[in-house]
Design a protein around this motif. Structure first.
Motif, PDB file in Angstrom:
ATOM      1  N   CYS A 141       0.877  -0.940  -0.023  1.00 43.08           N
ATOM      2  CA  CYS A 141      -0.004  -0.064  -0.055  1.00 43.08           C
ATOM      3  C   CYS A 141       0.841   1.430   0.009  1.00 43.08           C
ATOM      4  O   CYS A 141       1.815   1.345   0.611  1.00 43.08           O
ATOM      5  N   THR A 199      -3.171  -0.178  -3.467  1.00 42.13           N
ATOM      6  CA  THR A 199      -2.153  -1.221  -3.013  1.00 42.13           C
ATOM      7  C   THR A 199      -1.215  -1.598  -3.949  1.00 42.13           C
ATOM      8  O   THR A 199      -0.454  -2.900  -3.414  1.00 42.13           O
ATOM      9  N   ASN A 259      -5.594  -7.498   5.738  1.00 44.24           N
ATOM     10  CA  ASN A 259      -5.700  -6.866   4.394  1.00 44.24           C
ATOM     11  C   ASN A 259      -6.976  -7.703   3.668  1.00 44.24           C
ATOM     12  O   ASN A 259      -7.428  -7.257   2.639  1.00 44.24           O
TER      13      ASN A 259
END
Ligand code: SAM
Length: 325
Positions: A26, A133, A98
């Motif tokens: 990210c 990301t 995530n």
């Protein structure tokens, strides 16, 4: 037993990082070139992590969040979580992910005793998600969220709001709470990696609330006992809730109840202070008294507040993945 810092804050929340590895990159968390990774021998073993957790719980920690890096990429994480969940005195075991591996792992996480999941999700648009990301696949995360909810997990979605990148999606995220029992938390972008012009990315929590208020009626909610620093709200008639975490613009440090331990065994009382205590020497010798004293000294040195909004603030740049976000 209770842990209280010199400013009267009760410290009952430990964020324990189990790895600095991550299967995403990210933009707000890591520089494009990645971060120097810990050698395998530098990462704490599960036995060592367990000793820290057990000691902290014995001193008054009631909630542990497992984080990283991405905790679901570390081998053996599920049996470790099951052992943590069995610690007497631990009231909440929660995990931040995530979501990439969640569809496959949610059931075993639930069976291991994880009670809640925080899932990072910064865009509902596939291209923006891939941009933030650096290549992530939105669909896999959405499937992970679905699976977790079907299994009965309470789910919190964390959105790092960045001006010009995903702030056009505030209403879409707020709308997610209308018929799903999710909590969406809008987090102010923090200058962890010291990006140039970082201030220009920060959308203040108040602005988030104003923008949502232009479309929806909402009401403030009471703060819960072990809650983090979010201020929470509910849109009239909504199944879920939303909140803002104003890490930069304020209302944050006074309610801070946490300490962190990195995957390399450094205990820290504040993200934005370079002061840390190496716990490894105590772990190597199974020195529980020493470990207790070290954790107590971390709490004693917890700064009253960070000074990120002040230009002269000195701290080293860091990747949240290395520190345990
Ligand atoms: N891999 C897991 C994940 O993605 O949730 C856990 C680790 S991640 C570092 C934990 C949290 O840190 C994420 O919710 C992310 O939103 C937050 N974070 C990382 N860098 C940040 C930044 N610069 N500003 C605000 N939040 C940040």
């Amino acid at each position: 037993m209770e842990l209280t810092d010199p400013f009267g804050r009760k410290i009952n929340y430990l964020r324990l990082s189990v790895t600095d590895r991550c299967n995403m990159r990210c933009v707000y968390c890591m520089p494009a070139e990645g971060i120097p990774l810990l050698g395998h021998h530098e990462v704490l073993s599960y036995e060592e992590l367990l000793l820290i957790a057990e000691t902290a719980v014995g001193m008054g920690v009631e909630k542990i969040r497992i984080t990283g890096g991405e905790p679901l990429v570390r081998k053996g994480i599920v049996p470790f979580l099951a052992r943590l969940a069995d610690l007497p005195g631990l009231r909440q075991l929660v995990l931040t992910t995530n979501g990439v591996n969640l569809a496959a792992m949610a059931e075993s996480l639930r069976d291991a005793g994880v009670q809640r999941l925080n899932i990072s999700l910064d865009s509902l648009r596939p291209e923006t998600f891939a941009q933030i990301t650096r290549g992530g696949d939105l669909e896999s995360v959405m499937t992970g969220i679905e699976t977790a909810q079907q299994l009965g997990f309470p789910v919190k979605i964390n959105v790092v709001v960045m001006r010009g990148i995903n702030d056009e999606e505030l209403l879409d995220f707020a709308a997610l709470t209308l018929d799903r029992p999710v909590t969406v938390r809008f987090i102010e972008y923090m200058p962890a990696i010291k990006a140039a012009n970082w201030e220009s990315f920060v959308v203040p929590g108040e602005t988030v609330l104003e923008r949502i208020g232009e479309r929806f009626d909402f009401q403030a909610l009471e703060r819960e006992g072990l809650a983090g620093p979010a201020r929470m709200f509910r849109i009239a008639g909504a199944a879920g809730t939303f909140g803002v975490i104003t890490s930069i613009t304020g209302h944050f440090c006074d309610d801070c109840n946490r300490i962190r331990v990195t995957a390399a065994g450094r205990a820290r009382s504040c993200l934005f202070s370079d002061v840390g205590t190496d716990l490894k020497p105590y772990l190597a010798n199974d020195d529980r008294k020493g470990l207790e004293e070290a954790l107590r000294s971390v709490v004693t040195c917890k700064p009253r507040r960070h000074h990120l909004a002040e230009a002269e603030q000195q701290y080293s740049a860091f990747a949240m993945a290395a520190l345990g976000g």
